[in-house]
Design an enzyme around this catalytic site. Structure first.
Site, PDB file in Angstrom:
ATOM      1  N   ARG A  85       0.856  -1.206  -0.060  1.00  0.00           N
ATOM      2  CA  ARG A  85      -0.301  -0.270  -0.500  1.00  0.00           C
ATOM      3  C   ARG A  85       0.881   0.874   0.071  1.00  0.00           C
ATOM      4  NH1 ARG A  85      -3.327  -3.266   3.417  1.00  0.00           N
ATOM      5  NH2 ARG A  85      -5.017  -3.791   2.527  1.00  0.00           N
ATOM      6  N   ASP A 145     -10.887  -4.309   8.012  1.00  0.00           N
ATOM      7  CA  ASP A 145     -10.155  -5.185   8.061  1.00  0.00           C
ATOM      8  C   ASP A 145     -11.203  -5.432   9.948  1.00  0.00           C
ATOM      9  OD1 ASP A 145      -7.107  -3.557   7.072  1.00  0.00           O
ATOM     10  OD2 ASP A 145      -9.031  -2.510   7.458  1.00  0.00           O
ATOM     11  N   ARG A 148     -13.838  -7.691   8.789  1.00  0.00           N
ATOM     12  CA  ARG A 148     -12.696  -9.171   8.161  1.00  0.00           C
ATOM     13  C   ARG A 148     -12.273 -10.337   9.465  1.00  0.00           C
ATOM     14  NH1 ARG A 148      -8.529  -6.261   4.089  1.00  0.00           N
ATOM     15  NH2 ARG A 148      -9.755  -6.764   2.406  1.00  0.00           N
ATOM     16  N   HIS A 172      -4.097   1.031   8.570  1.00  0.00           N
ATOM     17  CA  HIS A 172      -4.929   0.024   7.563  1.00  0.00           C
ATOM     18  C   HIS A 172      -3.557  -0.048   6.452  1.00  0.00           C
ATOM     19  CE1 HIS A 172      -7.062  -2.160   4.579  1.00  0.00           C
ATOM     20  NE2 HIS A 172      -7.300  -1.295   3.468  1.00  0.00           N
TER      21      HIS A 172
END
Ligand code: NAI
Length: 310
Positions: A85, A145, A148, A172
């Site tokens: 990222r 997240d 998840r 993140h």
């Protein structure tokens, strides 16, 4: 109640589709540099109009920032296979600054929700560029997240996911961590619950679950090239919390100014969301280990930010 979505790619369009069904927005406006793509998405989405709650969906321009209540920024390059990222930072910071300049030029009173990755640093960049109060420039953080994490816990314990309360905090990205001390099933701490169930080697199971949460996005990108459904729904939760003034707690990315002993960086903590954006952090004492992980996330993000500005 109007939502402007900047970037009509996979994430922007999927969010628009989910948002249209949610019913808390009256207008959804999509904006993209790629006008044909934008037109196509709007047409496709509009063919669902008989089936959504009443809503107006259209392709817009920067003028639409003027009366938007929430502006969701998903514009930019997506994460490519093997790319972290943070690799995206240089490309996307220029894009975000340009969009924020257009938003402020329209004298917008909206709340900005940054989604483009790396989301935490881009949230800070958007905040600085806007000159707005930190409450109004937030990022999608670890809302995805955390969902998840809840999903994996629900699979592991075979318990309905809605009975599970659990947060992923920090960046993140690779330095994010599961806040185990806050995780519970209807108020029962997971250490206690796993003891009751006689689960062997719970500490090892915890590591496996946390590792899976952290790597979920990479797996999906390997399989299908991008992630869109989970994030689309996570964004619906954030945006409808704003539009409906829900006072809901979500782990959005928020600029810390001393909270948790961290300053001058945006990262995910549990935040109380109102129609004005983030009202406050719903603070809790983390364990020493979790607090150190939060410091580590802040360090990682600060050094990335510094290298961008160097
Ligand atoms: P995509 O490539 O499908 O869509 C991006 C769109 O942005 C393209 O249509 C492009 O034309 C447009 N765009 C680029 N520059 C623009 C500008 N200046 N103004 C308006 N539009 C512009 O990418 P995708 O898959 O939709 O991902 C978007 C971003 O969301 C990526 O940065 C990705 O990493 C991020 N993402 C974030 C998640 C999170 O939890 N924060 C989860 C999933 C993706």
């Amino acid at each position: 109640r109007k939502v402007a979505i900047v970037g009509a790619g996979a994430v922007g369009a999927t969010f628009a589709y989910a948002m249209a069904q949610n019913g808390s927005a009256d207008e959804i406006c999509l904006i993209d540099l790629n006008e044909e793509l934008c037109k196509g998405q709007v047409l496709d989405l509009s063919h669902g109009l008989p089936f959504y709650p009443t809503i107006n969906i259209y392709a817009g321009s920067e003028k639409d920032y003027a009366d938007a209540d929430v502006i969701v920024i998903t514009a930019g390059a997506a994460q490519k296979k093997g790319e972290t990222r943070l690799d995206l930072l240089k490309k996307n910071s220029v894009i975000i600054e340009g969009i924020v300049d257009q938003i402020t030029a329209q004298n917008s009173q909206a709340v900005i929700v940054v989604v483009t990755n790396p989301v935490d640093i881009l949230t800070k960049i958007a905040l600085e560029r806007s000159g707005w109060d930190r409450s109004r420039v937030i990022g999608s953080g670890t809302v995805l997240d955390s969902s998840r994490f809840k999903y994996l816990l629900s699979e592991f314990f075979d318990v309905y996911v809605g009975s599970i309360h659990a947060y992923v905090l920090g960046e993140h990205g690779d330095s994010e961590f599961a806040a185990w001390s806050m995780a519970n099933i209807s108020g029962v701490q997971l250490d206690e619950y796993s003891r009751q169930l006689g689960i062997k080697d719970w500490d090892h199971e915890k590591e496996k679950i946390e590792h899976e949460v952290r790597n979920s996005a990479y797996h999906i990108i390997d399989y299908k090239g991008a992630t869109n459904f989970g994030v689309g729904l996570a964004l619906v939760q954030i945006v409808s919390a704003i539009l409906k003034n829900q006072r809901r707690v979500l782990t959005v990315s928020y600029h810390l100014e001393g909270e948790y002993g961290i300053e001058n960086i945006s990262l995910a903590t549990p935040c109380l969301i109102t129609q004005h954006g983030v009202e406050s952090i719903v603070g809790t004492e983390l364990t020493d280990d979790e607090q150190n992980k939060l410091f580590r996330s802040a360090e990682v993000l600060t050094s990335e930010y510094d290298s961008l500005k160097a």
